[in-house]
Every structure is written in structure tokens, then in C-alpha cells.
Write a protein that holds these residues in place. Structure first.
Motif, PDB file in Angstrom:
ATOM      1  N   TYR A  26      76.199  63.631 162.219  1.00 27.26           N
ATOM      2  CA  TYR A  26      77.525  63.257 161.693  1.00 27.26           C
ATOM      3  C   TYR A  26      78.482  64.447 161.592  1.00 27.26           C
ATOM      4  O   TYR A  26      79.621  64.288 161.192  1.00 27.26           O
ATOM      5  CB  TYR A  26      77.373  62.542 160.344  1.00 27.26           C
ATOM      6  N   ASP A  27      77.995  65.639 161.953  1.00 24.17           N
ATOM      7  CA  ASP A  27      78.881  66.816 161.993  1.00 24.17           C
ATOM      8  C   ASP A  27      78.362  67.688 163.128  1.00 24.17           C
ATOM      9  O   ASP A  27      77.743  68.726 162.917  1.00 24.17           O
ATOM     10  CB  ASP A  27      78.846  67.549 160.645  1.00 24.17           C
ATOM     11  N   SER A  72      82.524  64.397 166.249  1.00 23.71           N
ATOM     12  CA  SER A  72      82.572  63.593 165.009  1.00 23.71           C
ATOM     13  C   SER A  72      83.801  63.968 164.186  1.00 23.71           C
ATOM     14  O   SER A  72      84.442  63.102 163.573  1.00 23.71           O
ATOM     15  CB  SER A  72      81.319  63.824 164.168  1.00 23.71           C
ATOM     16  N   SER A  73      84.123  65.255 164.185  1.00 21.89           N
ATOM     17  CA  SER A  73      85.303  65.721 163.467  1.00 21.89           C
ATOM     18  C   SER A  73      86.576  65.091 164.057  1.00 21.89           C
ATOM     19  O   SER A  73      87.431  64.570 163.338  1.00 21.89           O
ATOM     20  CB  SER A  73      85.354  67.253 163.542  1.00 21.89           C
ATOM     21  N   ASN A 104      86.843  61.429 163.162  1.00 23.50           N
ATOM     22  CA  ASN A 104      87.268  61.235 161.776  1.00 23.50           C
ATOM     23  C   ASN A 104      88.765  61.538 161.618  1.00 23.50           C
ATOM     24  O   ASN A 104      89.539  60.738 161.092  1.00 23.50           O
ATOM     25  CB  ASN A 104      86.406  62.148 160.889  1.00 23.50           C
ATOM     26  N   ARG A 119      89.913  69.174 157.112  1.00 27.58           N
ATOM     27  CA  ARG A 119      88.671  69.408 157.859  1.00 27.58           C
ATOM     28  C   ARG A 119      87.687  68.285 157.568  1.00 27.58           C
ATOM     29  O   ARG A 119      87.716  67.668 156.498  1.00 27.58           O
ATOM     30  CB  ARG A 119      88.088  70.796 157.565  1.00 27.58           C
ATOM     31  N   HIS A 120      86.871  68.047 158.589  1.00 26.04           N
ATOM     32  CA  HIS A 120      85.850  66.990 158.523  1.00 26.04           C
ATOM     33  C   HIS A 120      84.682  67.470 157.664  1.00 26.04           C
ATOM     34  O   HIS A 120      84.254  68.612 157.788  1.00 26.04           O
ATOM     35  CB  HIS A 120      85.388  66.739 159.968  1.00 26.04           C
ATOM     36  N   ARG A 121      84.187  66.594 156.780  1.00 28.19           N
ATOM     37  CA  ARG A 121      82.972  66.936 156.040  1.00 28.19           C
ATOM     38  C   ARG A 121      82.010  65.749 156.060  1.00 28.19           C
ATOM     39  O   ARG A 121      82.429  64.608 155.836  1.00 28.19           O
ATOM     40  CB  ARG A 121      83.294  67.304 154.592  1.00 28.19           C
ATOM     41  N   ALA A 122      80.750  66.032 156.361  1.00 27.25           N
ATOM     42  CA  ALA A 122      79.715  64.989 156.342  1.00 27.25           C
ATOM     43  C   ALA A 122      78.668  65.396 155.314  1.00 27.25           C
ATOM     44  O   ALA A 122      78.233  66.554 155.284  1.00 27.25           O
ATOM     45  CB  ALA A 122      79.077  64.852 157.722  1.00 27.25           C
ATOM     46  N   MET A 176      81.360  60.402 155.139  1.00 25.82           N
ATOM     47  CA  MET A 176      82.314  61.252 155.857  1.00 25.82           C
ATOM     48  C   MET A 176      83.601  61.340 155.040  1.00 25.82           C
ATOM     49  O   MET A 176      84.055  60.344 154.475  1.00 25.82           O
ATOM     50  CB  MET A 176      82.702  60.657 157.223  1.00 25.82           C
TER      51      MET A 176
END
Ligand code: AVI
Length: 314
Positions: free
Chosen positions: A198-199, A205-206, A209, A230-233, A244
């Protein structure tokens, strides 16, 4: 559903969910044309194993699956993706079958129908509708068929417990006694594997999202600066789900013209964009039992952590 109803429910949902605590966006809105293409790319990543594991199980177990479905005449697939999984399954039978594909996206339906166009013995019809409405309309239009409903890709994982039970109950209530249901579910696995899925190191994935903010900018006239998120999983073990988020990297004021909404995001404040529940094989059988299904077989890929469960309505 007309496209104007779709636009207004998108607008209403964005307005509603962004004002909750914590701020949220429903994960269904990740899938515009670009989001769907990015999701297809995620499925090709070595770290995201759901699609590969499920396709392999379908190919390896299809003879056993069809052996448990005597007299089958109709398959209804809810969310067929690109159609490759149904193709992998039906390549295992020479019986003539009718396939009904249900999805809200006409683009996805067209792609799936194209993939299946050379599947012998399969007559394909597409239905642009929600899963529940589509299934009910198909069953109402032609009763007396022996039906298998497919719900693959661990799409069930994107529903919380209540939502999953409600959806599964509606599916079982639509079917005749003895009809079958084949469902794929991603399993609990080591945290490091889930975080990579997921990251991912490529940042797909980022992008998947972040694209939801791009969509809100384009469709609802918002001013999200994608570079300020920023993307965080995160693996939430207590709730058995991947989560997410889009995290604001600075204090910023957001304006969304179409819904006349303005709000401040603090530095490090997160917008929760998706949950992806992971099951144990037994918990999944329990979930099906609580929703009107009796499991008749389960095939597990232990290495990749994925289960396909065949059930029938009780
Ligand atoms: C579609 N769904 C089952 C995917 C999942 O794994 O929950 C969506 C996804 N989100 C991030 N990567 C993939």
C-alpha cells in the motif's frame, strides 16, 4: 443513475466527509479514469499480490469450482475489472453460460466485455449500475437460472464490517436458495508486506491516492496543491485493516467552489481516504455465515495470503 446524480452525490459526499473528524473521503471516488488506470498499474506491482494470487487460484481451482456447480447457467460478476479473472475462470468449462457484468463505470464494462469477447460459450451482457441494483434487476428480469455471483479482487475489504454485512445480505437475499457465491478476500499477513503493498517504492499507490484531490480540483473547482500532501499507509492491527491517508505537509486553506466549502488544514493533519480490511480464513467464513451464506469450499494461497471462498445461499 444519470451522470448528474453521480456528480451531485460526489459533491455532497466531498462536502460531508471533509467536515467529519477526522476528515475523510469515500474510497469509491478514487476511481475516475486516471484512478482506475493507476489501480490497474498497482495490480501489476510485485508488492501488490491480490490480483496475481486470485487469478492463479481461479486458474488452478476452476475445475474443482465448476464441479461444485452442477446445472450452472448464469454468472453475474460484480465489478469485473478488466475481465481477465472471469476469463481465467470460464476457460475451465465448455458449458454454455450467460455472463452479466455489473459496474458503475461504463469504461470498465466495455474493457471487460472486450477481454471476454473471444471466450467461447459465453454470452456477455453489461449493466451500468450499483452492485446491488444491477444484481436485483438481472435476477428480476430472468428467474429460473442457476446463478453464480462473483465478487473478486478483495473488493469486500473496502467495506467496514457493517457495510460488508449489509452488502452480502443484499446479495444473498437477491439469489434463489442454492445459488452460489464466489468471493476473494485478502488475508492478514506480516505488516512489512502490507506496507509495501500500500506504499510501494515506485510511488504508484501514492499517485493513486493523490489523484482524488486532482479529481476534486477538476470536477468541483477546488484548490488542493498536490505537492503539499503526502501519501501515508498504516496497518491498524486492532481493526485488522490497512488505512490510507493524505497528510497535509503544511498549514493551508482549502476552498472548494462547487460546494461553497472553505476550511483550514493544519500541518500534519490527515484526510482518511481508504480502509482495506484483511481477514483470517475462518473470520471470513463467519462473515459469510452472518450474511446468509453457507461456505462450501475455501482455497487458500498461504504464501501470498489470499483466500477464495465458495458459498451458497441458505
Ligand atoms: C480495490 N481494492 C480491493 C484495493 C485494495 O487493496 O483495497 C484498492 C487499493 N488501494 C490501494 N491499493 C489498492
Amino acid at each position: 443513475m444519470t451522470s448528474s446524480t453521480l456528480v451531485s452525490s460526489f459533491a455532497e459526499d466531498v462536502r460531508h466527509y471533509l467536515q467529519l473528524t477526522p476528515r475523510q473521503l469515500p474510497s469509491v471516488y478514487l476511481y475516475d479514469a486516471l484512478g482506475s488506470a493507476l489501480f490497474d498499474s498497482i495490480c501489476e506491482l510485485p508488492w501488490y499480490r491480490i490480483t496475481r494470487a486470485e487469478t492463479q487460484l481461479l486458474e488452478r481451482r476452476r475445475t474443482e469450482i465448476f464441479a461444485r456447480l452442477p446445472g450452472l447457467t448464469r454468472i453475474v460478476e460484480l465489478g469485473p475489472g478488466d475481465g481477465r479473472k472471469l476469463k481465467a475462470l470460464v476457460d475451465g468449462t465448455s458449458e454454455p453460460l450467460i455472463a452479466h457484468l455489473v459496474d458503475v463505470s461504463q469504461g470498465a464494462l466495455d474493457r471487460a466485455a472486450h477481454t471476454l469477447s473471444d471466450a467461447l460459450n459465453l454470452r456477455v451482457t453489461t449493466h451500468q449500475a450499483s452492485f446491488e441494483d444491477g444484481l436485483e434487476a438481472i435476477v428480476r428480469a430472468e428467474s429460473g437460472e442457476r446463478t453464480l455471483v462473483l465478487f473478486l479482487g478483495s473488493n469486500i475489504g473496502n467495506f467496514d464490517q457493517r457495510g460488508a454485512t449489509a452488502l452480502l445480505e443484499r446479495i444473498s437475499a437477491s439469489l434463489a436458495p442454492g445459488d452460489a457465491f464466489l468471493i476473494g478476500a485478502d488475508l492478514v499477513k506480516p505488516e512489512r508486506d502490507l506496507l509495501l503493498a500500500y506504499d510501494d517504492p515506485l510511488g504508484v499507490s501514492s499517485a493513486f491516492n493523490l489523484n482524488v484531490l486532482l479529481r476534486i480540483n477538476r470536477e468541483l473547482g477546488a484548490n488542493f496543491d498536490l505537492r503539499a500532501f503526502r501519501h501515508r499507509a498504516v496497518w491498524n492491527a486492532a481493526c485488522s485493516r490497512m488505512e490510507m491517508f493524505l497528510v497535509s505537509t503544511r498549514a493551508q486553506r482549502i476552498r472548494i467552489d462547487a460546494v461553497d466549502l472553505e476550511f483550514d488544514l493544519a500541518k500534519d493533519e490527515a484526510i482518511w481516504t481508504e480502509s482495506s480490511y484483511k481477514y483470517t480464513p475462518d473470520a471470513f467464513i463467519g462473515q459469510l455465515r452472518d450474511s446468509g451464506f453457507e461456505s462450501i469450499a475455501q482455497w487458500i494461497d498461504r504464501e501470498q495470503g489470499f483466500a477464495l471462498t465458495l458459498a451458497r445461499t441458505t
